[in-house]
Write a protein that holds these residues in place. Sequence first.
Motif, mmCIF file in Angstrom:
data_model
loop_
_atom_site.group_PDB
_atom_site.id
_atom_site.type_symbol
_atom_site.label_atom_id
_atom_site.label_comp_id
_atom_site.label_asym_id
_atom_site.label_seq_id
_atom_site.Cartn_x
_atom_site.Cartn_y
_atom_site.Cartn_z
ATOM 1 N N LEU A 54 -15.564 15.130 -25.066
ATOM 2 C CA LEU A 54 -15.830 14.395 -26.301
ATOM 3 C C LEU A 54 -14.656 14.486 -27.273
ATOM 4 N N MET A 55 -14.037 15.658 -27.350
ATOM 5 C CA MET A 55 -12.889 15.798 -28.245
ATOM 6 C C MET A 55 -11.702 14.977 -27.765
ATOM 7 N N GLU A 108 -11.948 11.276 -28.597
ATOM 8 C CA GLU A 108 -11.603 10.910 -29.970
ATOM 9 C C GLU A 108 -10.231 10.236 -30.031
ATOM 10 N N PRO A 146 -11.429 6.207 -32.152
ATOM 11 C CA PRO A 146 -11.213 6.859 -33.451
ATOM 12 C C PRO A 146 -12.414 6.686 -34.374
ATOM 13 N N GLY A 162 -13.835 9.862 -35.994
ATOM 14 C CA GLY A 162 -14.211 11.212 -36.395
ATOM 15 C C GLY A 162 -15.579 11.665 -35.957
ATOM 16 N N VAL A 207 -17.059 11.392 -32.802
ATOM 17 C CA VAL A 207 -17.067 11.973 -31.453
ATOM 18 C C VAL A 207 -16.450 13.371 -31.467
ATOM 19 N N PHE A 208 -15.449 13.585 -32.319
ATOM 20 C CA PHE A 208 -14.827 14.906 -32.428
ATOM 21 C C PHE A 208 -15.841 15.942 -32.906
ATOM 22 N N SER A 229 -24.432 19.260 -35.080
ATOM 23 C CA SER A 229 -23.709 17.992 -35.126
ATOM 24 C C SER A 229 -23.983 17.253 -36.435
ATOM 25 N N ARG A 237 -16.861 15.447 -42.193
ATOM 26 C CA ARG A 237 -16.284 14.110 -42.097
ATOM 27 C C ARG A 237 -15.877 13.605 -43.477
#
Length: 90
Positions: free
Chosen positions: A17-18, A21, A25, A27, A29-30, A62, A70
């Motif tokens: 997942l990282m 990203e 783009p 933020g 998924v990171f 999460s 974020r």
Amino acid sequence: MELFLNPISWLGIGAVLMLLELIIPGGIVFFLGSACIIVAAAIYLDLVTSWIGALTLFFISSLVLIITLRALFSRFIEGDSTIANTNEIL
């Protein structure tokens, strides 16, 4: 249900997942990947012993990461935005 209690699988999903990203783009998924790493650490330290606890920790962590960090990161890392004068004919 043993897949949910394996810290290696949570680490693998978090790393994927990282890395996603870079392709997707935004933020979000990171922070989902970061939540997977938090769950992997909790399982490894025996803080979470059931798959329900692992999924609950993933959902809560999460949400907390997305809501708090974020907004903080988007303040420092801004995207491309332009403001142009437009003449609209109505």
